[in-house]
Design a protein around this motif. Structure first.
Motif: not given
Ligand SMILES: Cc1cc2nc3c(=O)[nH]c(=O)nc-3n(C[C@H](O)[C@H](O)[C@H](O)COP(=O)(O)OP(=O)(O)OC[C@H]3O[C@@H](n4cnc5c(N)ncnc54)[C@H](O)[C@@H]3O)c2cc1C
Length: 411
Positions: A24-26, A1-4, A245-246
């Motif tokens: 995950h990609q941050i 997931m790409h998570i901020a 996601g965040v």
């Protein structure tokens, strides 16, 4: 997931590091450089023993005296009093023996694995030299005085914290600089500390960046949603970062963002101060907690740091550096040979909940938003274990720590 990950303090950075280990990609979002807010100037103690909440049984009896002294260990700026009184009453409601036992049990579970949770992150970032495990000495003017804190110390022991009584002679041989003022100590040999909290955050953050994280240097202002899914984070420049996601880990500034995700939490800031004495003339080997004086002293890379005090004045009022100077005067009283010629001072906003438990869990109105803030006086201690647990939540794995006491829905 790409998570901020919103916030690059110790909590956001450790959380990002653990999420990244799961693949995950941050993307970090923060207008400041990493480790420049509350994680900058704390006392740096990494203490599996620090499981007691701020509100302890009987504490209310001492509060009136403290409040009358504007430079005392706890103060409320009068203009801020109406806003904070309900919060203080809630804190007192959590200070019965039963509540303190429940809270300490929950905190201990998050504190016990702190080195297990930091070690892989530090190794990967080549930052192990920023942490040492030399123990913490809780020191008192006499054994009789220490007895006043015995209930809390025994509670720690009952939760598995190793705490060893240290008589005057042994104390003086462990720490010759304590001679004179302190005649009794309790050693927590498993505790550690960091030589530089800000450098620790920066090192972990730099490793995340080297592993491909992104960094939006703006304030997060809100979220775009599709039903119960956050699809993007909006920032102060008007831009949007699309996400899967965040995680909200914005320390003392998290409440507004959490509320937008449906979680209303009574987050308050307890402002604290430090003075760092650059050539102190002291040779301390341990972190030292002068319990009667509410003063933590830690030898760090840049000098001897004296830290403490609680001030309720909100997020906007300017610092009152007389409080930092009062810490310095206290340091001089306790250590008469302290060389105070070269010092720097600082104020930081601790993110605090009335029950002294952080908020860790999924936001109420979003399936893919998690909250990780409110670590109060122990954010350095609990940053890495919080990050590990959030990574479990995001992955849908069982957590290693029971997170029920930290639920955002408990209020
Ligand atoms: C005097 C003092 C001594 C202390 N001593 C210790 C100690 O010895 N051991 C210990 O464990 N703890 C200690 N603490 C507590 C510890 O410092 C904190 O619990 C911890 O730093 C909190 O970390 P954090 O990541 O939650 O918040 P912070 O470090 O404050 O980071 C929050 C980040 O969020 C960012 N942010 C805010 N709003 C937004 C937004 N809208 N969008 C994007 N980013 C945003 C901020 O810019 C900041 O970078 C002490 C604190 C003080 C004040």
């Amino acid at each position: 997931m790409h998570i901020a990950v919103i916030g690059t303090g110790i909590v956001g950075t450790c959380t990002a590091a653990w999420l990244q280990r799961d693949g995950h990609q941050i993307t970090f979002i923060d207008p400041r450089e990493p480790g420049e807010a509350c994680s900058f100037g704390n006392a740096g103690s990494l203490s599996p023993s620090a499981c007691l909440p701020v509100g302890m049984p009987g504490m209310w009896k001492r509060v009136p005296d403290w409040l009358l002294d504007p430079l005392g260990p706890l103060t409320v700026r009068w203009r801020y009093a109406p806003a904070v009184v309900p919060w203080l009453l809630a804190m007192l409601r959590h200070s019965s023996r039963e509540e303190v036992t429940r809270i300490a049990t929950a905190l201990r579970r998050l504190l016990e694995p702190i080195f297990d949770c930091y070690t892989p992150l530090l190794q990967a970032a080549d930052a192990e030299s920023l942490v040492r495990r030399t123990g913490c000495l809780y020191v008192y003017s006499s054994r009789e005085k220490a007895a006043q804190w015995a209930w809390g110390m025994n509670l720690r022991r009952s939760l598995g914290v190793k705490m060893l009584d240290v008589g005057q002679e042994e104390l003086e041989s462990l720490e010759p600089d304590l001679k004179g003022r302190f005649r009794f100590g309790i050693l927590a040999p498993e505790n550690g500390s960091t030589l530089d909290p800000s450098a620790l955050v920066k090192a972990l953050h730099a490793h995340c960046m080297a592993q491909g994280a992104g960094f939006v240097r703006e304030s997060a202002t809100g979220f775009e949603r599709l039903g119960r899914q956050v699809t993007a984070v909006r920032t102060s420049d008007g831009a949007r970062t699309p996400v899967d996601g965040v995680v909200v880990a914005a320390g003392a500034w998290s409440a507004r963002l959490a509320a937008q995700l449906g979680s209303r939490v009574p987050l308050e800031t307890q402002r604290g101060y430090h003075v760092t004495v650059h050539s102190s003339n002291l040779q301390l080997r341990h972190t030292v907690m002068a319990v009667e004086n509410n003063l933590m002293v830690n030898p760090m890379a840049m000098g001897l740091r004296l830290a403490g005090t609680v001030e309720f004045a909100g997020l906007k009022a300017p610092p009152r550096y007389e409080r930092a100077q009062a810490l310095l005067r206290l340091g001089k009283q306790l250590f008469p040979h302290l060389d105070t010629r070269e010092t720097t001072q600082w104020m930081g906003h601790r993110p605090c909940m009335p029950d002294s438990l952080p908020v860790i869990g999924r936001a109420r109105n979003a399936e893919n938003a998690w909250l990780a803030f409110g670590h109060g006086h122990m954010g350095m201690c609990m940053g890495a274990s919080t990050g590990r647990e959030v990574a479990h939540l995001v992955a849908g794995r069982p957590t290693q720590v029971d997170l029920a006491p930290f639920s955002p829905d408990r209020f």
